[in-house]
Design an enzyme around this catalytic site. Structure first.
Site, PDB file in Angstrom:
ATOM      1  N   GLY A  11       2.990   1.533   1.222  1.00  0.00           N
ATOM      2  CA  GLY A  11       2.457   1.115  -0.070  1.00  0.00           C
ATOM      3  C   GLY A  11       2.203   2.302  -0.973  1.00  0.00           C
ATOM      4  N   LYS A  23       9.605   8.038  13.030  1.00  0.00           N
ATOM      5  CA  LYS A  23       8.213   8.509  13.009  1.00  0.00           C
ATOM      6  C   LYS A  23       7.795   9.041  14.375  1.00  0.00           C
ATOM      7  CE  LYS A  23       7.167   5.171   9.373  1.00  0.00           C
ATOM      8  NZ  LYS A  23       6.797   3.734   9.156  1.00  0.00           N
TER       9      LYS A  23
END
Lengths: 430, 430
Positions: free
Chosen positions: A304, A207
């Protein structure tokens, strides 16, 4: 109303099913915002029959996801397979080749092949979008690339891995060991069976490499990220951090200085007064330091079903609205190739914990080694005096070069009275 | 490289000069990111000769800013004059009429005339952009309108006025009165000579009305914002809040329920555990609650030269990149006209402080009035017992309708033993 935007989804795990749910539940909203409908037309996954809580009946099914890249009834391929190479890469390349947009949540793919994909996509006039690849639901790519695009960035940093942040928070709250918390996190599904990507900092490094390119307009350089995970963080360090006014966080930090870029992922001590120290549990946060806006902090859920699907659909809305921005802020063929700053030349403050035999002269020996390497001490904390026994001794060191610090640590570690490998954690001054 | 984007700036106060500085200092960055240069060609201000730290020599000077809207050498008019009507409005209308984009930091203008301006602009195929009008440097408009566009929003709230947040923080830290802090803030230049717009919540209400439209895709309805400022917040309430686990913040809160929208700006008690309670001093923060992303928090500087100029230039970058998004998320002619929920029907928890004569039976009288209006108590705090004298008595009430709460307060205020007007602050459960 323009014609529908047609979507193919490759990979129907949590996120893939989430994207279908968003497009179903928020159907009217999407049409109103995009001026056209956004419709799934094709899907592919390993198992056709698994119950995902969404019906696949109206979609064309593909056993081989790569074939979706040649479906005329598809405008955008959403790649949710994962992995930096193999089928995920083949699918994205083929989609671009065939003039289709790509949306992906695949941080490994972008961290390893982002520059090449961006060049291919921009040559074909299509978008490669990856908001979901960094910090889940937080729209950080859009913020850096567009909202804050008036700024030159000096530094961008953040909590990029929810699993590690959850574990560190839990360790602090309960005082339990890394291994205990990890196995509990695995039981709860917060950590993978093979936790390497998370706890060794690789996921955060993927990331960070992406954030670096967006912030600094340079080629993606995952190999340039210097990475250290949280396996060595122990409850005693968390306790001392608390006492010294810090929290321990696994951060990704990228900064640009004199034509080089320093990318690092490692546990950090950050002041309890900073907003980022207060981001706990599975939450992520990213801080952007711009030359006019000062600091902007974005905070939210980093993983999620819902949050990641939100980011994917955000990218789809951009495409449906015909928005197009250079993949990494500047045109792919104009991306700079910045050299990596070596961590050895990094300057910073340090926390060091030693386990020493509590006897006269120990401190003089340590102070001698520090002096030899020109490292100067800020604080020293010794608790639980116990003559002749092993006790922790904690030092914080004023700003020094990492190189000197490491040499001093080698010297200290070699002292007779120092009985374990010294533990070092970098202190970040935000 | 495409041809330059040509900018006219109306109003050369702090922000106007800041925009010129950003475009000067980050010139190469802008060109790289936009694929074209972004150049100021014309300016207008009240005083041509004031030293603003930037040279105006290369720009065409206009005494009347509205004339810039007819300059063929201008693609975008940046309106930084301020005020909801008058010359600012005339300039924006004329610019749109002449097919020029408008970028503004003018919250009053957008709060009062946003819908009409959006309709005019979209009919002409130009953008009206106003990122700088809400929360300064925080790219909240872009986040709501684009990055989080996959979500239906239930509620958006935030600290939208830095002056009030600075004052409340200072009151808490020093225990001093509102009036003292206000006059100090005025001396420091943090508050205006006429502080009405800030301390009475009007500035926050302008911003909230704009956020409402972007989040819910409805017409801008400033008159629908129910507004109460911070003049009545006293150090004793701040102290009690602390004791009860809350901080007092001036928040703007907009929520949508059953086809109505509730917009309110008032002092709130928020749990010290929430991220927003930790946003102090002049900082702003906005929390977006989406049906898939959950909560996303954006935090940063809400005012000042650099941050506001950053937001203005962010909008210019969008225009330079030919990005166009409906002004308030959905096409202006499709904006819903939502009716306002009355605060009387609002349901919430409440903090109430009474000044009562400390004598037997007082509490029974108060409890009687509460019972009469079906309001039930959660906690009661009485400090400094002093029989026969006036002492503070603090109650927190379980969720009830505002209407019942106000009637109960009227009844309580009328009791002989209650010697001052009861103070009520709404408790927000985030």
């Amino acid at each position: 109303m323009d014609k529908p935007l047609k979507i193919a989804i490759a990979g129907l795990g949590t996120v893939g099913a989430g994207v279908i749910k968003v497009l179903n539940d928020n159907k009217d909203l999407m049409s109103a915002r995009c001026g056209r409908s956004v419709e799934v037309t094709a899907v592919s996954a390993r198992d056709r029959n698994r119950d995902r809580g969404v019906s696949l009946d109206s979609f064309t099914w593909y056993d081989n996801p790569v074939d979706m890249a040649s479906d005329d009834n598809v405008d955008v391929v959403v790649e949710l397979i994962g992995g930096s190479d193999g089928i995920a890469k083949a699918l994205c390349e083929k989609a671009i080749e065939n003039g289709k947009h790509v949306v992906t949540a695949n941080k490994a793919l972008i961290a390893h092949h982002g520059t090449a994909l961006a060049k291919a996509a921009e040559a074909k006039g299509v978008n490669v979008m990856y908001e979901a690849a960094v910090a889940g639901g937080i729209p950080i790519i859009k913020a850096l690339r567009e909202g804050l695009a008036g700024n030159g960035f000096s530094r961008v940093y953040g909590i990029l891995n929810g699993t590690c942040n959850y574990m560190l928070t839990n360790m602090r709250e309960t005082g339990r060991d890394f291994d205990v918390i990890l196995s509990e996190a695995q039981d709860l599904g917060y950590a993978e069976a093979d936790p390497t990507f998370d706890v060794d900092g690789i996921d955060a490094a993927h990331k960070l490499a992406i954030l670096t390119s967006v912030a600094f307009g340079c080629e993606v350089d995952f190999d340039g990220v210097q990475t250290e995970g949280i396996r060595h963080v122990s409850p005693i360090d968390i306790e001392f951090a608390e006492e010294l006014g810090y929290r321990i966080k696994l951060l990704g930090i990228t900064s640009r200085q004199n034509g080089t870029v320093e990318q690092r992922v490692h546990p950090c001590m950050v002041s309890k007064e900073t907003p980022i120290s207060q981001v706990e549990d599975v939450f992520n946060a990213v801080v952007c330091e711009g030359n006019f806006v000062d600091k902007v902090v974005l905070q939210g859920r980093g993983a999620g079903e819902g949050p990641t699907a939100s980011a994917v659909v955000g990218d789809l809305v951009d495409i449906a609205r015909s928005l197009s921005v250079p993949t990494f802020s500047v045109a792919a063929d104009k991306l700079e190739k910045l050299s990596s700053a070596s961590l050895a030349r990094h300057k910073g403050s340090y926390y060091v914990r030693l386990m020493v035999v509590d006897k006269p002269g120990v401190f003089a020996d340590i102070a001698g080694v520090l002096k030899e390497h020109n490292v100067s001490m800020e604080t020293i904390v010794q608790r639980n005096r116990a003559p002749g026994e092993t006790v922790p001794l904690v030092l914080t060191l004023h700003e020094t070069s990492e190189d000197s610090m490491l040499k001093a640590l080698d010297g200290i570690g070699a002292l007779d009275s120092v009985v374990e490998t010294p533990r070092m954690i970098r202190i970040e001054d935000f």
